[in-house]
Design a protein around this motif. Sequence first.
Motif, PDB file in Angstrom:
ATOM      1  N   SER A  28       0.916  -1.337  -0.079  1.00  0.00           N
ATOM      2  CA  SER A  28       0.064   0.177  -0.306  1.00  0.00           C
ATOM      3  C   SER A  28       1.087   0.996   0.176  1.00  0.00           C
ATOM      4  O   SER A  28       1.752   1.354   0.783  1.00  0.00           O
ATOM      5  N   GLY A  29       0.861   2.090  -0.863  1.00  0.00           N
ATOM      6  CA  GLY A  29       1.341   3.312  -0.913  1.00  0.00           C
ATOM      7  C   GLY A  29       2.924   3.061  -1.561  1.00  0.00           C
ATOM      8  O   GLY A  29       2.926   2.120  -2.250  1.00  0.00           O
ATOM      9  N   SER A  30       3.888   3.939  -1.302  1.00  0.00           N
ATOM     10  CA  SER A  30       5.066   3.485  -1.651  1.00  0.00           C
ATOM     11  C   SER A  30       6.223   3.219  -0.724  1.00  0.00           C
ATOM     12  O   SER A  30       6.017   3.620   0.399  1.00  0.00           O
ATOM     13  N   ARG A  31       7.144   2.252  -0.924  1.00  0.00           N
ATOM     14  CA  ARG A  31       8.151   1.935   0.107  1.00  0.00           C
ATOM     15  C   ARG A  31       9.525   1.777  -0.670  1.00  0.00           C
ATOM     16  O   ARG A  31       9.482   1.340  -1.811  1.00  0.00           O
ATOM     17  N   CYS A  33      13.370  -0.194  -0.704  1.00  0.00           N
ATOM     18  CA  CYS A  33      13.964  -1.434  -0.022  1.00  0.00           C
ATOM     19  C   CYS A  33      15.387  -1.453  -1.003  1.00  0.00           C
ATOM     20  O   CYS A  33      15.502  -0.875  -1.942  1.00  0.00           O
ATOM     21  N   HIS A  34      16.242  -2.414  -0.431  1.00  0.00           N
ATOM     22  CA  HIS A  34      17.435  -2.773  -1.049  1.00  0.00           C
ATOM     23  C   HIS A  34      17.131  -3.640  -2.422  1.00  0.00           C
ATOM     24  O   HIS A  34      17.573  -3.538  -3.434  1.00  0.00           O
ATOM     25  N   THR A  35      16.464  -4.914  -1.791  1.00  0.00           N
ATOM     26  CA  THR A  35      16.223  -5.810  -2.826  1.00  0.00           C
ATOM     27  C   THR A  35      14.680  -6.140  -2.631  1.00  0.00           C
ATOM     28  O   THR A  35      13.885  -6.485  -1.647  1.00  0.00           O
ATOM     29  N   PRO A 211       0.423  -8.418  -7.091  1.00  0.00           N
ATOM     30  CA  PRO A 211       0.910  -8.857  -8.409  1.00  0.00           C
ATOM     31  C   PRO A 211       1.722  -7.415  -9.165  1.00  0.00           C
ATOM     32  O   PRO A 211       1.143  -6.079  -8.900  1.00  0.00           O
ATOM     33  N   VAL A 212       2.793  -7.784  -9.470  1.00  0.00           N
ATOM     34  CA  VAL A 212       3.774  -6.725 -10.136  1.00  0.00           C
ATOM     35  C   VAL A 212       2.970  -6.512 -11.492  1.00  0.00           C
ATOM     36  O   VAL A 212       3.333  -7.461 -12.500  1.00  0.00           O
ATOM     37  N   ARG A 213       2.718  -5.233 -11.801  1.00  0.00           N
ATOM     38  CA  ARG A 213       2.153  -4.948 -13.236  1.00  0.00           C
ATOM     39  C   ARG A 213       3.158  -4.437 -13.950  1.00  0.00           C
ATOM     40  O   ARG A 213       2.888  -4.620 -15.448  1.00  0.00           O
ATOM     41  N   ARG A 214       4.079  -3.858 -13.629  1.00  0.00           N
ATOM     42  CA  ARG A 214       5.118  -3.034 -14.378  1.00  0.00           C
ATOM     43  C   ARG A 214       6.474  -2.841 -13.603  1.00  0.00           C
ATOM     44  O   ARG A 214       6.382  -2.580 -12.571  1.00  0.00           O
ATOM     45  N   ILE A 215       7.461  -3.131 -14.301  1.00  0.00           N
ATOM     46  CA  ILE A 215       8.802  -2.901 -13.891  1.00  0.00           C
ATOM     47  C   ILE A 215       9.313  -1.806 -14.717  1.00  0.00           C
ATOM     48  O   ILE A 215       9.564  -1.775 -16.017  1.00  0.00           O
ATOM     49  N   ARG A 216       9.942  -0.689 -14.045  1.00  0.00           N
ATOM     50  CA  ARG A 216      10.263   0.467 -14.657  1.00  0.00           C
ATOM     51  C   ARG A 216      11.733   0.628 -14.232  1.00  0.00           C
ATOM     52  O   ARG A 216      12.081   1.044 -13.355  1.00  0.00           O
ATOM     53  N   HIS A 217      12.755   0.984 -15.481  1.00  0.00           N
ATOM     54  CA  HIS A 217      14.089   1.427 -15.134  1.00  0.00           C
ATOM     55  C   HIS A 217      14.264   2.567 -15.552  1.00  0.00           C
ATOM     56  O   HIS A 217      13.661   3.198 -16.380  1.00  0.00           O
ATOM     57  N   GLY A 218      15.231   3.379 -14.903  1.00  0.00           N
ATOM     58  CA  GLY A 218      15.624   4.702 -15.157  1.00  0.00           C
ATOM     59  C   GLY A 218      16.901   5.245 -14.247  1.00  0.00           C
ATOM     60  O   GLY A 218      17.571   4.367 -13.642  1.00  0.00           O
ATOM     61  N   ASP A 219      16.944   6.503 -14.216  1.00  0.00           N
ATOM     62  CA  ASP A 219      17.609   6.835 -13.075  1.00  0.00           C
ATOM     63  C   ASP A 219      17.415   6.577 -11.593  1.00  0.00           C
ATOM     64  O   ASP A 219      16.027   6.859 -11.397  1.00  0.00           O
ATOM     65  N   GLY A 220      18.016   6.057 -11.012  1.00  0.00           N
ATOM     66  CA  GLY A 220      17.636   5.860  -9.564  1.00  0.00           C
ATOM     67  C   GLY A 220      17.228   4.305  -9.531  1.00  0.00           C
ATOM     68  O   GLY A 220      17.567   3.584 -10.137  1.00  0.00           O
ATOM     69  N   PRO A 221      16.494   4.245  -8.394  1.00  0.00           N
ATOM     70  CA  PRO A 221      15.910   2.951  -8.080  1.00  0.00           C
ATOM     71  C   PRO A 221      15.065   2.064  -9.152  1.00  0.00           C
ATOM     72  O   PRO A 221      14.356   3.052  -9.861  1.00  0.00           O
ATOM     73  N   ILE A 222      14.882   0.977  -9.245  1.00  0.00           N
ATOM     74  CA  ILE A 222      13.851   0.222 -10.089  1.00  0.00           C
ATOM     75  C   ILE A 222      12.600   0.475  -9.450  1.00  0.00           C
ATOM     76  O   ILE A 222      12.436   0.255  -8.172  1.00  0.00           O
ATOM     77  N   ARG A 223      11.486   0.805 -10.184  1.00  0.00           N
ATOM     78  CA  ARG A 223      10.159   0.775  -9.733  1.00  0.00           C
ATOM     79  C   ARG A 223       9.270  -0.410 -10.229  1.00  0.00           C
ATOM     80  O   ARG A 223       9.169  -0.530 -11.236  1.00  0.00           O
ATOM     81  N   LEU A 224       8.460  -1.164  -9.148  1.00  0.00           N
ATOM     82  CA  LEU A 224       7.744  -2.065  -9.348  1.00  0.00           C
ATOM     83  C   LEU A 224       6.466  -1.418  -9.041  1.00  0.00           C
ATOM     84  O   LEU A 224       6.060  -1.466  -7.789  1.00  0.00           O
ATOM     85  N   ALA A 228      -1.923  -1.421  -5.668  1.00  0.00           N
ATOM     86  CA  ALA A 228      -2.432  -0.461  -4.701  1.00  0.00           C
ATOM     87  C   ALA A 228      -1.066   0.394  -4.281  1.00  0.00           C
ATOM     88  O   ALA A 228      -1.128   1.044  -3.138  1.00  0.00           O
ATOM     89  N   GLY A 229       0.109   0.082  -5.095  1.00  0.00           N
ATOM     90  CA  GLY A 229       1.200   0.881  -4.522  1.00  0.00           C
ATOM     91  C   GLY A 229       2.263   0.567  -5.460  1.00  0.00           C
ATOM     92  O   GLY A 229       2.282   0.256  -6.446  1.00  0.00           O
ATOM     93  N   GLU A 230       3.773   1.160  -5.015  1.00  0.00           N
ATOM     94  CA  GLU A 230       4.925   0.660  -5.688  1.00  0.00           C
ATOM     95  C   GLU A 230       6.051   0.318  -4.822  1.00  0.00           C
ATOM     96  O   GLU A 230       6.155   0.946  -3.362  1.00  0.00           O
ATOM     97  N   VAL A 231       6.954  -0.327  -5.291  1.00  0.00           N
ATOM     98  CA  VAL A 231       8.190  -0.446  -4.384  1.00  0.00           C
ATOM     99  C   VAL A 231       9.156  -0.083  -5.084  1.00  0.00           C
ATOM    100  O   VAL A 231       9.351  -0.414  -6.510  1.00  0.00           O
ATOM    101  N   LEU A 232      10.243   0.744  -4.652  1.00  0.00           N
ATOM    102  CA  LEU A 232      11.263   1.197  -5.231  1.00  0.00           C
ATOM    103  C   LEU A 232      12.460   0.425  -4.721  1.00  0.00           C
ATOM    104  O   LEU A 232      12.898   0.230  -3.577  1.00  0.00           O
ATOM    105  N   ALA A 233      13.378  -0.266  -5.800  1.00  0.00           N
ATOM    106  CA  ALA A 233      14.338  -1.170  -5.018  1.00  0.00           C
ATOM    107  C   ALA A 233      15.722  -0.955  -5.883  1.00  0.00           C
ATOM    108  O   ALA A 233      15.711  -0.475  -7.088  1.00  0.00           O
TER     109      ALA A 233
END
Length: 448
Positions: A28-31, A33-35, A211-224, A228-233
Amino acid sequence: MTEVTRTLRVGVPVWRPEVPVVHRAPVSGSRRCHTAVIGAGLTGLSVALRLAQRHPDRDVVVLEAARVASGASGRGTGLVGPRIGPPLRTARRRYGDERARALHIWSERAVEHVIALCARHHIDCGLTPGSQLLVARDRRARIAMERESAAAAALGVRLTVVAADEMPAGAGRSLGGLRYAPAATVDPAAFATQLAFAAERLGATVHENSPVRRIRHGDGPIRLSTDAGEVLADRVVVAVNGSGANSRTGVLGMRVQAAATVPLTNAQLAELGWLRDEPLAEIGDLAPYYRLTPEGRLVVGGGRIERGAHGSDPLDVEYLRAAVRALHPVVRDVPLEYAWSGPIGMTLDAMPVIGARGGGEMVAVGWRGHGIAASTYAGTLLADRLGAEDGSAPEVFPIPRGRAPALPSIRPVLRLLDLYLARLGRARDRALDSPSHDSGVVRIDRRR
């Protein structure tokens, strides 16, 4: 004759149905993490456990689309064996002797790792160490057996040839067999569930229904992105196997089936009790295989495989009944109590996909239905490689890669694959004795 009424639980695996359900909150929301690990099966949970154990300062988050062990890890048959990839003779031709030998030794270490892991973390999953017996029922299977034995001898790996007159009592008529060791059996759902508990005790977080709907790469962490939210790793491990098969990994999702009988009587166990520490499988495509659970149920699998990894109902209950009848006269009339199917991941070259995929991602998928030992070991080694940020850890797998050969995507080609799988199923039906008349009334229970 008195009518016998039996209840068959369709779509329900036999494994620990009485274990209380533990609900884990979705993301829920954004969090941050390292991995982040995608998939709470044996691979993903092994990654999380090892990282949490060795690097408690690094936040580890596991994202599961459904529930812990809801895929292959909770719906398999619990066989922990040492084989991986294509037959040894094929591996020698394709990769050379050195790497073919390394593949087999790696798979043996995987079995030893599972046994040691259960002891280290006090995992109660009915672990029964032993061996596995592959038997040849016809001339074609005997030829395959002899070729595999010759390849093993050339490579100097452990493989015991069992003559027809040395087979265990109750193994049925055969032309000989191969004994693989080390091996074991487990309750796969209990194994996966307790891996999750062990990882959580050490600080990892598991989110279900995420369920992970999208994996986005770019500058900085990977966004999953989830529903209901996202994880930055900083790092991501993809461990979804058949349930998340796609062209990015080259893995095709398939469904295979299994069933479990009611507990056998003492007289029946006197004939087949050896299956507890030495499961039996016939050599050949979709051939039946058998094991005993600690409580004395006979588990049988094989006979059908279907493209598409989703669904839990068995593909052909009558085949599973016939396979039980064909094993031994003492279990001819033993009814099935559970019948189900589960997802596996297949690749065109029969090799799993284990390695780096670029952009901070690593992947371990495509176990072909033989993944309990291999997936657990690969997850642990992936974690070690992630932990060694300087790249000092050895390769995770003798033939590392981030994806398998491209899958067919043209509809007519996939239709031909479906027809081929159906033909294999019909051929396997013919290989079994014709099922005898059953005077009992079978009641189907589709409650979940």
